[in-house]
Design a protein around this motif. Structure first.
Motif, mmCIF file in Angstrom:
data_model
loop_
_atom_site.group_PDB
_atom_site.id
_atom_site.type_symbol
_atom_site.label_atom_id
_atom_site.label_comp_id
_atom_site.label_asym_id
_atom_site.label_seq_id
_atom_site.Cartn_x
_atom_site.Cartn_y
_atom_site.Cartn_z
ATOM 1 N N ARG A 126 0.831 -1.203 0.000
ATOM 2 C CA ARG A 126 0.000 0.000 0.000
ATOM 3 C C ARG A 126 0.868 1.255 0.000
ATOM 4 N NH1 ARG A 126 -4.995 -2.017 4.013
ATOM 5 N NH2 ARG A 126 -6.320 -2.718 2.278
ATOM 6 N N PHE A 127 1.981 1.192 0.704
ATOM 7 C CA PHE A 127 2.886 2.340 0.709
ATOM 8 C C PHE A 127 3.531 2.519 -0.669
ATOM 9 C CE2 PHE A 127 7.086 4.214 1.149
ATOM 10 C CZ PHE A 127 6.780 5.387 1.834
ATOM 11 N N ALA A 128 3.989 1.431 -1.262
ATOM 12 C CA ALA A 128 4.702 1.515 -2.539
ATOM 13 C C ALA A 128 3.813 2.026 -3.666
ATOM 14 C CB ALA A 128 5.284 0.154 -2.907
ATOM 15 N N THR A 129 2.539 1.653 -3.628
ATOM 16 C CA THR A 129 1.628 2.030 -4.714
ATOM 17 C C THR A 129 0.803 3.269 -4.399
ATOM 18 O OG1 THR A 129 -0.157 0.625 -3.856
ATOM 19 C CG2 THR A 129 1.412 -0.388 -5.411
ATOM 20 N N GLY A 130 0.697 3.623 -3.125
ATOM 21 C CA GLY A 130 -0.182 4.724 -2.742
ATOM 22 C C GLY A 130 -1.649 4.373 -2.903
ATOM 23 N N ARG A 131 -1.959 3.060 -2.906
ATOM 24 C CA ARG A 131 -3.326 2.580 -3.125
ATOM 25 C C ARG A 131 -3.750 1.663 -1.978
ATOM 26 N NH1 ARG A 131 -3.072 0.945 -9.469
ATOM 27 N NH2 ARG A 131 -2.535 2.996 -10.304
ATOM 28 N N ARG A 132 -5.022 1.259 -1.988
ATOM 29 C CA ARG A 132 -5.556 0.494 -0.859
ATOM 30 C C ARG A 132 -6.102 -0.879 -1.234
ATOM 31 N NH1 ARG A 132 -4.131 1.868 3.922
ATOM 32 N NH2 ARG A 132 -6.010 0.847 4.722
ATOM 33 N N GLY A 133 -6.534 -1.079 -2.460
ATOM 34 C CA GLY A 133 -7.253 -2.294 -2.827
ATOM 35 C C GLY A 133 -6.382 -3.543 -2.812
ATOM 36 N N VAL A 134 -6.936 -4.615 -2.233
ATOM 37 C CA VAL A 134 -6.233 -5.899 -2.166
ATOM 38 C C VAL A 134 -7.160 -6.997 -2.671
ATOM 39 C CG1 VAL A 134 -5.099 -7.598 -0.687
ATOM 40 C CG2 VAL A 134 -4.818 -5.152 -0.220
ATOM 41 N N ILE A 135 -6.631 -7.868 -3.523
ATOM 42 C CA ILE A 135 -7.401 -8.998 -4.054
ATOM 43 C C ILE A 135 -6.915 -10.278 -3.387
ATOM 44 C CG2 ILE A 135 -7.993 -10.325 -6.117
ATOM 45 C CD1 ILE A 135 -7.331 -7.773 -7.751
ATOM 46 N N VAL A 136 -7.863 -11.067 -2.843
ATOM 47 C CA VAL A 136 -7.577 -12.383 -2.280
ATOM 48 C C VAL A 136 -8.632 -13.354 -2.794
ATOM 49 C CG1 VAL A 136 -6.522 -11.425 -0.181
ATOM 50 C CG2 VAL A 136 -8.978 -11.975 -0.200
ATOM 51 N N THR A 137 -8.431 -14.634 -2.572
ATOM 52 C CA THR A 137 -9.451 -15.606 -2.956
ATOM 53 C C THR A 137 -10.523 -15.692 -1.875
ATOM 54 O OG1 THR A 137 -8.290 -17.471 -1.956
ATOM 55 C CG2 THR A 137 -7.754 -16.938 -4.245
ATOM 56 N N ASP A 138 -11.691 -16.200 -2.246
ATOM 57 C CA ASP A 138 -12.814 -16.165 -1.304
ATOM 58 C C ASP A 138 -12.791 -17.297 -0.281
ATOM 59 O OD1 ASP A 138 -13.609 -18.350 -2.812
ATOM 60 O OD2 ASP A 138 -15.455 -17.440 -3.566
ATOM 61 N N ALA A 139 -11.748 -18.140 -0.296
ATOM 62 C CA ALA A 139 -11.545 -19.124 0.771
ATOM 63 C C ALA A 139 -10.122 -19.030 1.304
ATOM 64 C CB ALA A 139 -11.839 -20.534 0.270
ATOM 65 N N ALA A 140 -9.527 -17.860 1.168
ATOM 66 C CA ALA A 140 -8.128 -17.668 1.555
ATOM 67 C C ALA A 140 -7.963 -17.649 3.069
ATOM 68 C CB ALA A 140 -7.602 -16.364 0.974
ATOM 69 N N TYR A 141 -6.733 -17.978 3.493
ATOM 70 C CA TYR A 141 -6.292 -17.726 4.858
ATOM 71 C C TYR A 141 -4.885 -17.142 4.781
ATOM 72 C CZ TYR A 141 -4.680 -18.084 9.593
ATOM 73 O OH TYR A 141 -4.156 -17.759 10.822
ATOM 74 N N HIS A 142 -4.716 -15.951 5.369
ATOM 75 C CA HIS A 142 -3.411 -15.297 5.301
ATOM 76 C C HIS A 142 -2.880 -14.848 6.662
ATOM 77 C CE1 HIS A 142 -3.105 -15.391 0.965
ATOM 78 N NE2 HIS A 142 -4.314 -14.876 0.858
ATOM 79 N N GLY A 143 -3.617 -15.062 7.751
ATOM 80 C CA GLY A 143 -3.046 -14.707 9.037
ATOM 81 C C GLY A 143 -4.052 -14.301 10.082
ATOM 82 N N THR A 144 -3.518 -13.954 11.261
ATOM 83 C CA THR A 144 -4.351 -13.761 12.446
ATOM 84 C C THR A 144 -4.458 -12.319 12.917
ATOM 85 O OG1 THR A 144 -2.434 -14.164 13.883
ATOM 86 C CG2 THR A 144 -3.783 -16.078 13.293
ATOM 87 N N SER A 145 -3.741 -11.385 12.308
ATOM 88 C CA SER A 145 -3.834 -9.999 12.752
ATOM 89 C C SER A 145 -5.192 -9.415 12.378
ATOM 90 C CB SER A 145 -2.717 -9.159 12.122
ATOM 91 O OG SER A 145 -2.956 -8.975 10.735
ATOM 92 N N ASP A 146 -5.503 -8.265 12.951
ATOM 93 C CA ASP A 146 -6.774 -7.609 12.633
ATOM 94 C C ASP A 146 -6.872 -7.323 11.141
ATOM 95 O OD1 ASP A 146 -9.271 -6.252 13.457
ATOM 96 O OD2 ASP A 146 -8.224 -4.434 12.835
ATOM 97 N N LEU A 147 -5.774 -6.847 10.555
ATOM 98 C CA LEU A 147 -5.762 -6.571 9.123
ATOM 99 C C LEU A 147 -5.993 -7.831 8.314
ATOM 100 C CD1 LEU A 147 -5.116 -4.612 6.722
ATOM 101 C CD2 LEU A 147 -2.729 -5.313 6.985
ATOM 102 N N LEU A 148 -5.274 -8.904 8.664
ATOM 103 C CA LEU A 148 -5.324 -10.125 7.858
ATOM 104 C C LEU A 148 -6.573 -10.951 8.091
ATOM 105 C CD1 LEU A 148 -1.583 -11.108 8.053
ATOM 106 C CD2 LEU A 148 -2.793 -10.199 6.074
ATOM 107 N N SER A 149 -7.223 -10.781 9.240
ATOM 108 C CA SER A 149 -8.497 -11.486 9.424
ATOM 109 C C SER A 149 -9.511 -11.021 8.392
ATOM 110 C CB SER A 149 -9.028 -11.256 10.845
ATOM 111 O OG SER A 149 -9.380 -9.888 11.041
ATOM 112 N N GLY A 150 -9.367 -9.787 7.929
ATOM 113 C CA GLY A 150 -10.236 -9.281 6.868
ATOM 114 C C GLY A 150 -9.796 -9.693 5.484
ATOM 115 N N MET A 151 -8.702 -10.447 5.403
ATOM 116 C CA MET A 151 -8.222 -10.990 4.133
ATOM 117 C C MET A 151 -8.158 -12.507 4.188
ATOM 118 S SD MET A 151 -5.232 -8.218 3.255
ATOM 119 C CE MET A 151 -5.607 -6.458 3.377
#
Length: 413
Positions: free
Chosen positions: A124-149
């Motif tokens: 997000r810093f490198a691009t100056g953008r916010r949008g992130v694409i993940v799969t609809d059954a993904a698991y990427h981690g346990t932080s507050d940010l990643l629970s939403g991904m």
């Protein structure tokens, strides 16, 4: 045996009393283990379980060389990266030697969640953008940010997170690019600009999507054309699991902008990492600092170096390809005999097969556990069997699994 059951029940009662209910156990009959070696877990009375589930001890449970290097470094020095020490430098050099030359900077963390969280911040810093694409059954981690991904958890997706639905396989490689372009179009319609495409390169939580090799390339091209970055989450496919190189993205002929890794990196010891392009790291540090007290500590680095040594010395990538081919052929033969199991797929020693329903998959899982064989479930509704043993699994142990699974599937006919 009754005394053993009572002891396990007592331990379970004690656990439930003091540990938060967010902790869950595998299997209808929880497995109590007291030690492990290679691909075997052992219970308190010597009962043993063949481990076809755990990718974390990638070179085998309690590998003596890994334990020896951990012990030796702990006796010598354990400190953070604020001092000049050799192990983190050597580990960074060894990791980069396995990567495309465009990737030139390493940041150490303790977990894959931390690495993925940092990867999103950097993209997000490198691009100056916010949008992130993940799969609809993904698991990427346990932080507050990643629970939403991590939609597979059942939690809602976070703001500016868009999902794509993965099939079990693609008919043509360009289909993945079509999915990514569709997500980018939805973003733009909402006034959101794409920062990153974040995927586990074996799509383990989606039930394993591996074919055809190379399909990732069209999606990577799409996100790059839209000005975003590609983040390869290698926590599950990394460290030789696919049998076609050290990293899952190598099967697809792509160069990520950021690579994250964890779990198997320390064979169970908490160590993880992010690897990125030098220009991304240089720009990030101009405005933001990242320091992790335990990330890159000397003991963790010694353990991770030992894991790399074992993978190389025992030729585990080639071994994963050879034994994985036997496993896949055996599962395909079982699917022909037992139509209740379908669509065997995977790469190397990460295999999956779709069952008729989630309830059938659950029964198979628990029946195998009673036979002393441990596997997992994956995919939407946990409808797929997930098979990913330590890479040191032998052909005889694969036969052991296939025989047990054959017997269990026969009871489901």
């Amino acid at each position: 045996m009754s005394a053993d059951i009572n002891q396990s029940q007592d331990l379970l009662t004690r656990r439930q009393k003091v540990m938060a209910p967010s902790y869950r156990l595998f299997y209808e009959e929880p497995v109590e283990v007291v030690r492990a070696e290679g691909v075997w877990l052992y219970g308190p009375q010597g009962e043993r379980y063949l481990d076809f589930y755990n990718n974390v001890p990638v070179v085998g449970h309690s590998h003596p060389y890994v334990v020896e290097r951990l012990h030796a470094q702990a006796l010598t020095l354990n400190t953070h990266t604020r001092y000049l020490t050799a192990p983190p430098v050597e580990l960074a050099e060894r990791l980069l030697a396995t990567m495309p030359s465009a990737l030139g900077s390493v940041i150490f963390t303790c977990t894959g969640s931390e690495a993925n969280d940092l990867a999103i911040r950097m993209s997000r810093f490198a691009t100056g953008r916010r949008g992130v694409i993940v799969t609809d059954a993904a698991y990427h981690g346990t932080s507050d940010l990643l629970s939403g991904m991590s939609p597979v958890t059942g939690l809602p997706t976070g703001p500016d997170v868009y999902t794509i639905h993965m099939p079990e396989a693609f008919d043509r490689p360009e289909q993945f690019g079509d999915l990514v372009q569709g997500a980018i179009a939805r973003m733009k319609a909402d006034g959101v600009a794409p920062a990153a495409l974040l995927v586990d390169t074996i799509f383990g939580s989606d039930g394993v999507v591996a074919d055809p090799a190379g399909f990732l390339a069209s999606g990577v091209a799409a996100i790059h054309a839209a000005g975003g970055l590609f983040i390869a989450d290698e926590v599950q496919p990394g460290f030789g699991r696919t049998g076609e190189g050290m990293w899952g993205f190598q099967r697809h002929g792509v160069v990520p902008d950021i690579v994250t890794m964890g779990k198997p990196m320390g064979n169970g010891h908490p160590v993880a990492s992010l690897v990125t392009k030098r220009e991304i790291a240089d720009e990030f540090v101009r405005y933001q600092r990242y320091f992790n007290t335990f990330g890159g500590n000397t003991v963790s680095c010694a353990v991770a170096l030992a894991v790399l040594d074992v993978i190389e010395r025992e030729q585990l990538i080639a071994h994963a390809a050879e034994v994985g081919a036997q496993l896949k052929a055996g599962l395909q033969a079982l699917a022909q005999r037992h139509p209740i199991m379908q669509n065997v797929r995977g790469a190397g020693l990460f295999m999956s097969a779709t069952m008729a329903s989630g309830s059938v998959a659950g029964r198979v899982l628990n029946s195998l556990r009673r036979k002393g064989v441990l596997i997992g479930l994956a995919g939407r509704g946990n409808v797929s069997l997930k098979i990913r043993p330590p890479l040191v699994i032998t052909k005889d142990e694969v036969t052991y699994l296939l025989d047990a699974l054959d017997q269990v599937l026969a009871t489901e006919a």
